[in-house]
Scaffold this motif. Sequence first.
Motif, PDB file in Angstrom:
ATOM      1  N   ALA A  43     -11.445  -3.193   3.433  1.00 38.45           N
ATOM      2  CA  ALA A  43     -10.886  -2.584   2.220  1.00 38.45           C
ATOM      3  C   ALA A  43     -11.444  -1.172   2.036  1.00 38.45           C
ATOM      4  O   ALA A  43     -10.700  -0.234   1.688  1.00 38.45           O
ATOM      5  CB  ALA A  43     -11.195  -3.449   1.003  1.00 38.45           C
ATOM      6  N   PHE A  44     -12.742  -0.991   2.280  1.00 39.12           N
ATOM      7  CA  PHE A  44     -13.351   0.334   2.178  1.00 39.12           C
ATOM      8  C   PHE A  44     -12.805   1.264   3.264  1.00 39.12           C
ATOM      9  O   PHE A  44     -12.549   2.446   3.001  1.00 39.12           O
ATOM     10  CB  PHE A  44     -14.873   0.234   2.284  1.00 39.12           C
ATOM     11  CG  PHE A  44     -15.556  -0.033   0.975  1.00 39.12           C
ATOM     12  CD1 PHE A  44     -15.732   0.979   0.042  1.00 39.12           C
ATOM     13  CD2 PHE A  44     -16.022  -1.301   0.668  1.00 39.12           C
ATOM     14  CE1 PHE A  44     -16.354   0.733  -1.173  1.00 39.12           C
ATOM     15  CE2 PHE A  44     -16.646  -1.567  -0.545  1.00 39.12           C
ATOM     16  CZ  PHE A  44     -16.814  -0.539  -1.468  1.00 39.12           C
ATOM     17  N   VAL A  45     -12.660   0.731   4.483  1.00 34.65           N
ATOM     18  CA  VAL A  45     -12.120   1.542   5.580  1.00 34.65           C
ATOM     19  C   VAL A  45     -10.709   2.014   5.242  1.00 34.65           C
ATOM     20  O   VAL A  45     -10.371   3.198   5.392  1.00 34.65           O
ATOM     21  CB  VAL A  45     -12.120   0.737   6.895  1.00 34.65           C
ATOM     22  CG1 VAL A  45     -11.302   1.455   7.972  1.00 34.65           C
ATOM     23  CG2 VAL A  45     -13.541   0.515   7.390  1.00 34.65           C
ATOM     24  N   TYR A  46      -9.885   1.082   4.782  1.00 42.35           N
ATOM     25  CA  TYR A  46      -8.506   1.428   4.445  1.00 42.35           C
ATOM     26  C   TYR A  46      -8.451   2.433   3.286  1.00 42.35           C
ATOM     27  O   TYR A  46      -7.739   3.451   3.366  1.00 42.35           O
ATOM     28  CB  TYR A  46      -7.725   0.168   4.072  1.00 42.35           C
ATOM     29  CG  TYR A  46      -6.317   0.454   3.591  1.00 42.35           C
ATOM     30  CD1 TYR A  46      -5.306   0.734   4.502  1.00 42.35           C
ATOM     31  CD2 TYR A  46      -6.007   0.471   2.235  1.00 42.35           C
ATOM     32  CE1 TYR A  46      -4.017   1.027   4.075  1.00 42.35           C
ATOM     33  CE2 TYR A  46      -4.728   0.754   1.798  1.00 42.35           C
ATOM     34  CZ  TYR A  46      -3.734   1.024   2.718  1.00 42.35           C
ATOM     35  OH  TYR A  46      -2.462   1.322   2.283  1.00 42.35           O
ATOM     36  N   GLY A  47      -9.203   2.160   2.222  1.00 44.31           N
ATOM     37  CA  GLY A  47      -9.204   3.059   1.073  1.00 44.31           C
ATOM     38  C   GLY A  47      -9.720   4.435   1.433  1.00 44.31           C
ATOM     39  O   GLY A  47      -9.149   5.462   1.013  1.00 44.31           O
ATOM     40  N   GLY A  48     -10.794   4.483   2.212  1.00 42.00           N
ATOM     41  CA  GLY A  48     -11.369   5.771   2.592  1.00 42.00           C
ATOM     42  C   GLY A  48     -10.454   6.570   3.492  1.00 42.00           C
ATOM     43  O   GLY A  48     -10.280   7.786   3.300  1.00 42.00           O
TER      44      GLY A  48
END
Length: 267
Positions: free
Chosen positions: A225-230
Amino acid sequence: MTGTPWKETAGGLATQLERSTDEALAAIGFYTRIPSWRLVSPDRATEFSNTQWAAPLAGIVIGLLLGMCNALFDAIDIADLPRGVLVIVAGLLLTGALHEDGLADVADGFGGGPDRERKLAIMKDSRLGAYGVLAMIASFLLRATLIAALTDPTVAALSLVAAHGAARALMPAMLHRLPNARGEGVACQIGHPSKAAVITALSIGFLALLPLGLIPLIVALIALAFVYGGMTALARWQIGGQTGDVCGTLEQIGEIAVLVLCATLLT
């Protein structure tokens, strides 16, 4: 008249199964060097955007094949680090370095372009710059050493399936959410996956992570989720949307993130 509705239902399900099979074969053929697209019936040609639900399915196939390669290298007693390197090389041969090329182009464009137009021009240029070289080296070394840390062949296979499947599950979501920044290229040709395709892809990615166990599953979902959001925020800021290169970079970072947690939590 009795039984006619059942026949219609069965016929509809058979047609849907044939269509889904063709879409999966097309996706596997696109994301790998496996010529599965030759098995797609020309009578049931479909929009390529509709095949993107199967992107994580292609990743699972890649992970399974690389897991088998890893088990073979382990069986002939190849040392851990060379084993990891050979698995990554096998992956490059299997996929044609599709996403690694995207990572290099994004590193060059985002790192060296002063404005949106120049960044996109650099990303389109076939020449490789210093940022791109360093990004590919970092990705290669990270993944090779992480696979080397997975000394149990079964754990390594599960980790490879999870990493490749879950990372590719993010790409349809990015294609759906962000506009194409260039108006041409591979991502533009793929089109705009439907919400149903995105949900299906994410569900398949979730299933790829499930065998890792509850704690690794939760950690992986948070990390992805962090990878996608970032990556989504960075792409919007840098070039105003997505391209095929950006999607490839998303896959590479997601793959590394899952391998990191597998090497940390499963060894």
